[in-house]
Write a protein that holds these residues in place. Structure first.
Motif, mmCIF file in Angstrom:
data_model
loop_
_atom_site.group_PDB
_atom_site.id
_atom_site.type_symbol
_atom_site.label_atom_id
_atom_site.label_comp_id
_atom_site.label_asym_id
_atom_site.label_seq_id
_atom_site.Cartn_x
_atom_site.Cartn_y
_atom_site.Cartn_z
ATOM 1 N N MET A 1 -1.629 90.972 29.779
ATOM 2 C CA MET A 1 -2.581 91.225 28.765
ATOM 3 C C MET A 1 -1.915 91.306 27.397
ATOM 4 S SD MET A 1 -5.026 94.310 30.482
ATOM 5 C CE MET A 1 -4.357 94.694 32.143
ATOM 6 N N ASP A 2 -2.718 91.452 26.131
ATOM 7 C CA ASP A 2 -2.050 91.919 24.955
ATOM 8 C C ASP A 2 -1.846 93.383 24.988
ATOM 9 O OD1 ASP A 2 -2.683 89.390 23.724
ATOM 10 O OD2 ASP A 2 -4.534 89.870 23.115
ATOM 11 N N ASN A 3 -0.759 93.597 24.184
ATOM 12 C CA ASN A 3 0.081 94.911 24.438
ATOM 13 C C ASN A 3 0.246 95.520 22.897
ATOM 14 O OD1 ASN A 3 1.874 97.044 24.663
ATOM 15 N ND2 ASN A 3 3.302 95.613 25.781
ATOM 16 N N LEU A 4 0.057 96.776 22.812
ATOM 17 C CA LEU A 4 0.826 97.443 21.458
ATOM 18 C C LEU A 4 1.964 98.464 21.949
ATOM 19 C CD1 LEU A 4 -2.275 98.495 19.054
ATOM 20 C CD2 LEU A 4 -0.691 96.700 18.827
ATOM 21 N N LEU A 5 3.006 98.148 21.489
ATOM 22 C CA LEU A 5 3.999 99.090 21.899
ATOM 23 C C LEU A 5 4.290 99.996 20.676
ATOM 24 C CD1 LEU A 5 6.511 100.216 23.458
ATOM 25 C CD2 LEU A 5 7.815 98.197 22.690
ATOM 26 N N ILE A 6 4.104 101.293 20.922
ATOM 27 C CA ILE A 6 3.939 102.273 19.830
ATOM 28 C C ILE A 6 5.250 103.155 20.045
ATOM 29 C CG2 ILE A 6 2.762 104.201 18.782
ATOM 30 C CD1 ILE A 6 0.143 102.852 20.349
ATOM 31 N N GLN A 7 6.158 103.333 19.135
ATOM 32 C CA GLN A 7 7.482 104.013 19.311
ATOM 33 C C GLN A 7 7.256 105.335 18.561
ATOM 34 O OE1 GLN A 7 9.869 102.793 21.048
ATOM 35 N NE2 GLN A 7 10.955 104.547 20.750
ATOM 36 N N VAL A 8 7.066 106.373 19.629
ATOM 37 C CA VAL A 8 6.736 107.818 19.003
ATOM 38 C C VAL A 8 7.922 108.482 18.420
ATOM 39 C CG1 VAL A 8 5.547 109.913 19.741
ATOM 40 C CG2 VAL A 8 4.758 107.869 20.833
ATOM 41 N N THR A 9 8.905 108.351 19.372
ATOM 42 C CA THR A 9 10.321 109.013 18.736
ATOM 43 C C THR A 9 11.535 108.399 19.238
ATOM 44 O OG1 THR A 9 10.540 110.115 20.801
ATOM 45 C CG2 THR A 9 9.509 111.375 19.164
ATOM 46 N N GLY A 10 12.397 108.251 18.471
ATOM 47 C CA GLY A 10 13.703 107.449 18.875
ATOM 48 C C GLY A 10 13.499 105.896 18.348
ATOM 49 N N PHE A 79 17.585 108.268 22.920
ATOM 50 C CA PHE A 79 16.254 108.783 23.827
ATOM 51 C C PHE A 79 14.969 108.851 22.953
ATOM 52 C CE2 PHE A 79 13.520 112.211 24.711
ATOM 53 C CZ PHE A 79 13.177 111.959 26.081
ATOM 54 N N GLY A 80 14.198 108.262 23.647
ATOM 55 C CA GLY A 80 12.896 108.290 22.560
ATOM 56 C C GLY A 80 11.479 108.249 23.434
ATOM 57 N N VAL A 81 10.353 108.253 23.082
ATOM 58 C CA VAL A 81 9.319 107.980 23.825
ATOM 59 C C VAL A 81 8.535 106.943 23.282
ATOM 60 C CG1 VAL A 81 7.083 109.182 24.361
ATOM 61 C CG2 VAL A 81 9.087 110.700 24.236
ATOM 62 N N GLY A 82 8.028 106.024 23.841
ATOM 63 C CA GLY A 82 7.398 104.862 23.718
ATOM 64 C C GLY A 82 6.037 104.816 24.275
ATOM 65 N N VAL A 83 5.062 104.358 23.831
ATOM 66 C CA VAL A 83 3.497 104.318 24.399
ATOM 67 C C VAL A 83 3.104 102.768 24.329
ATOM 68 C CG1 VAL A 83 1.291 105.019 24.584
ATOM 69 C CG2 VAL A 83 3.142 106.588 24.003
ATOM 70 N N ASN A 84 2.758 102.307 25.473
ATOM 71 C CA ASN A 84 2.065 100.900 25.448
ATOM 72 C C ASN A 84 0.780 101.028 25.706
ATOM 73 O OD1 ASN A 84 4.552 99.059 25.717
ATOM 74 N ND2 ASN A 84 4.876 100.086 27.299
ATOM 75 N N VAL A 85 0.061 100.324 25.064
ATOM 76 C CA VAL A 85 -1.653 100.322 24.938
ATOM 77 C C VAL A 85 -1.813 98.478 25.222
ATOM 78 C CG1 VAL A 85 -3.886 100.636 24.006
ATOM 79 C CG2 VAL A 85 -1.695 102.140 23.720
ATOM 80 N N PHE A 86 -2.750 98.664 26.701
ATOM 81 C CA PHE A 86 -2.959 97.185 26.754
ATOM 82 C C PHE A 86 -4.256 96.714 26.610
ATOM 83 C CE2 PHE A 86 0.878 98.440 29.279
ATOM 84 C CZ PHE A 86 1.818 97.120 29.009
ATOM 85 N N TRP A 87 -4.921 95.855 26.572
ATOM 86 C CA TRP A 87 -6.197 95.738 26.525
ATOM 87 C C TRP A 87 -6.354 93.975 27.079
ATOM 88 C CZ3 TRP A 87 -3.591 95.955 22.014
ATOM 89 C CH2 TRP A 87 -3.854 94.617 21.308
ATOM 90 N N LYS A 88 -7.483 93.886 27.596
ATOM 91 C CA LYS A 88 -8.024 92.593 28.320
ATOM 92 C C LYS A 88 -8.829 91.760 27.317
ATOM 93 C CE LYS A 88 -8.219 94.464 32.966
ATOM 94 N NZ LYS A 88 -9.113 94.847 34.025
#
Length: 152
Positions: A1-10, A79-88
């Motif tokens: 799926m397409d993906n947004l990788l969002i780097q929150v910290t680090g 060290f950091g926090v990343g969030v992935n958001v996937f969509w179809k």
């Protein structure tokens, strides 16, 4: 799926490879056998050096769009926090209903690979010279049906 990788910290370093470079990535399922993309074992994976590498570093607040089918490797620089958001973006019937994270191939592609595996296993019944000949014919047939015949 397409993906947004969002780097929150680090910070995180991301290396990407186009789907067109699949012949050089030594794919096994949905992963590459080349685990260390920074120092690949070119004696084991000589074609890997032909893959075109795209690289960036994400810092807090950065967002990277990773299109479907693009292979990627990430390394946390700290060290950091990343969030992935996937969509179809394909019709829902193209996806495996049990695939929560979008890691599986579309259903039709999975079926095609299973059929190919069965066909190759069937060729094992032939002597080596015949197996080789008919396997090459299969490759040529796949190439002739492909939208892009840049297979190496």
């Amino acid at each position: 799926m397409d993906n947004l990788l969002i780097q929150v910290t680090g910070t995180k370093r991301v290396v990407l490879y186009s789907p067109r470079d699949a012949p050089f990535l030594y794919l096994s399922g949905d992963k590459s056998e080349v685990l260390d993309v920074d120092n690949p074992d070119l004696s084991t994976y000589p074609l890997f050096s032909q893959a075109r590498r795209y690289e960036c570093t994400l810092e807090a607040g950065d967002v990277l769009f990773i299109p479907a089918l693009w292979f990627h490797n990430t390394v946390a620089e700290e060290f950091g926090v990343g969030v992935n958001v996937f969509w179809k973006h394909l019709p829902s019937e193209c996806y495996d209903k049990t695939d929560t994270y979008g890691n599986k191939d579309p259903t039709a592609a999975s079926r095609a690979v299973q059929i190919l595996d069965r066909a190759l296993k069937t060729l094992d019944e032939l002597p080596e010279e015949y197996r080789d000949f008919y396997a090459r014919k299969m490759v040529l047939r796949i190439q002739s049906k492909s939208y892009s015949t840049n297979f190496e």
